[in-house]
Write an enzyme that holds these catalytic residues in place. Structure first.
Site, short mmCIF file in Angstrom:
data_model
loop_
_atom_site.label_atom_id
_atom_site.label_comp_id
_atom_site.label_asym_id
_atom_site.label_seq_id
_atom_site.Cartn_x
_atom_site.Cartn_y
_atom_site.Cartn_z
N GLU A 234 0.88 -1.17 0.00
CA GLU A 234 0.00 0.00 0.00
C GLU A 234 0.91 1.21 0.00
OE1 GLU A 234 -1.36 3.16 0.92
OE2 GLU A 234 -2.20 2.49 2.83
N CYS A 269 -1.58 8.99 3.24
CA CYS A 269 -1.54 8.52 1.85
C CYS A 269 -2.83 8.82 1.11
CB CYS A 269 -1.22 7.03 1.81
SG CYS A 269 -2.41 6.01 2.72
#
Length: 483
Positions: A234, A269
């Site tokens: 990720e 993120c």
């Protein structure tokens, strides 16, 4: 998301300093060398043999008890705030959310991981879920507890054991939380990039899960590839926000949008990183956004009541964000400082939140992931144009679309190259435990949350008896293909 730094503090020790109060040491942890990593993996291998044999419901009950322990950990929120610079309320919320996630895993895992059997005219097929063995979890600093437990929870539920390598920028709170698990199931090793690579490439590790920046992700993937170890990645995002021409600019909606960009000082993120508004409503959006920021953004010490934005994580991060703002101004952009300032700007790594307008799409503040408290507001003329611009670049983690018409929003959402699209919100207010999260393009592969996140930690193995060879079956020629 920037890459993982080398371990600070010198050989053998990692020293963590408070980014809001420079010079204040929050704590120290021992740095692991190759021998310590090897020992942790071997110990995890030994523990996994018995753990995998426990019934799934017994493993789930141990996760529930760990969640109760996390809920009762007084002072861990303060520790996290001091080491990360995140506001205290955010840290407390992260801990509650992490415990809730463990309980969700405990509830859903036994059924999700159970054998699936089909017995029909084609034969008998059993699909079973088998653990990998030892999972390496390499985690970042910005949400240290939940991003560790997103890996630890489902890995343990599936019968694996875990070796966690936290970020050297936030090693303290997560280490305390991981003590909630039964001894032997979770091992912790501390260090920087070299430690991460050694762990990812260790032959005793059979699954790697990493959250972090793209450069570090490539290094982790390369190390794991040497051992032919599968990796869940990720990575970063440059999430676009598209306000359609009927978007409802209520105070509540604009406050959600502001915090979607500036929670954790923008160091998330899935933060809202590029804002696109119809040219006909650009001035209206700008005014509403700045007004909302005045209401909800307070830059200050993370331990002070009322602080909603703390410092960035390091001097390097502060310098990088200021350079983005300066570059935008140098290109003719307009920089609007946002919110209230209650911080001693010289005492910590504080950067005042900023909104940038009148910059081209190729400006670094637009084209790259800012990962800090600055966001560009950009005008568009039609939906076809903005869809192309929103999908520019090689990242595809999250995106959001805002419209008074939910059907219209869902229709536009299909145009995003993104692993997760939010509707009328963005960032953590749009997450759900049931909804799988992860990226497309260069934002990684694999999923966390949801049943899909559970199944990342179990291998599907098949047992098959074709009908042709069961009692009374017609058989088939040796070497024949099935039909």
């Amino acid at each position: 998301m920037p890459g993982e730094p080398a371990a600070p503090g010198g050989p053998g020790v990692i020293v963590r300093e408070n980014p809001a109060r420079l010079g204040e040491v929050v704590g120290r942890v021992p740095a692991a060398g190759p021998a310590q990593v090897d020992r942790a993996v071997r110990d995890a291998e030994s523990a996994q043999r018995a753990w995998r044999e426990l019934p799934a419901e017994e493993r789930a009950e141990i996760l529930r008890k760990a969640a109760d322990t996390v809920d009762a950990m007084a002072g861990t929120d303060v520790l996290m705030a001091r080491e990360t610079g995140k506001p205290l309320a955010d840290c407390a919320g992260e801990l509650r959310f992490a415990a809730a996630y463990l309980r969700w895993v405990a509830e859903k895992a036994p059924a999700a991981l159970a054998d699936r059997e089909t017995d029909d005219d084609a034969g008998r097929l059993v699909l079973r879920r088998r653990p990998y063995g030892v999972v390496a979890a390499i985690t970042p600093w910005n949400a240290p507890v939940i991003l560790a437990l997103l890996k630890v929870g489902p890995a343990l539920a599936a019968g694996n054991t875990v070796v966690v390598k936290p970020s050297p920028l936030a090693p303290l709170a997560v280490t305390r939380v991981l003590e909630a698990f039964r001894p032997g199931l979770v091992r912790v090793v501390h260090g920087g990039a070299a430690t991460a690579r050694h762990l990812a490439g260790h032959p005793g590790v059979h699954r790697v899960a990493f959250t972090g920046g793209s450069a570090a992700g490539r290094a982790i993937g390369a190390a794991a590839a040497e051992a032919v170890t599968p990796v869940l990645l990720e990575l970063g995002g440059n999430d676009p926000v598209v306000l359609l021409d009927d978007a409802d600019l209520t105070s509540a909606a604009m406050e959600r949008l502001v915090m979607a960009s500036f929670a954790t000082a923008g160091q998330v993120c899935m933060a809202a990183k590029r804002l696109y508004a119809p040219r006909s409503r650009l001035a209206e959006v700008h005014e509403a956004y700045v007004a909302a920021a005045e209401r909800v953004l307070v830059l200050g010490d993370p331990l002070d009541a009322g602080t909603t934005v703390g410092p960035v994580i390091s001097a390097e991060a502060a310098e990088r964000v200021r350079a983005l703002i300066a570059d935008a101004a140098g290109r003719g952009g307009t920089v609007t400082a946002l919110g209230a300032v209650r911080a001693d700007m010289e005492r910590g790594h504080f950067v005042r939140p900023a909104l940038v307008t009148d910059v081209p799409d190729d400006a670094p503040v637009v084209a790259g992931e800012q990962f800090g408290p600055v966001v560009p507001l950009l005008a568009y003329d039609d939906e076809d144009e903005v869809a192309v611009r929103a999908n520019a670049g090689d990242l595809g983690l999250g995106a959001s679309v805002w419209s008074a018409d939910e059907e219209r929003a869902f229709a536009f959402a299909r145009r995003f190259d993104a692993g997760f699209t939010f509707v009328n919100t963005h960032n953590r207010t749009g997450m759900a435990l049931r909804a799988p999260f992860g990226g497309v393009k260069r934002s990684g592969h694999g999923r966390e949350y949801g049943v899909e996140g559970l199944l990342e930690y179990a291998q599907t193995c098949a047992v098959h008896a074709p009908a042709a060879f069961r009692a009374g079956g017609a058989g088939m020629g040796a070497g024949a293909y099935p039909t």
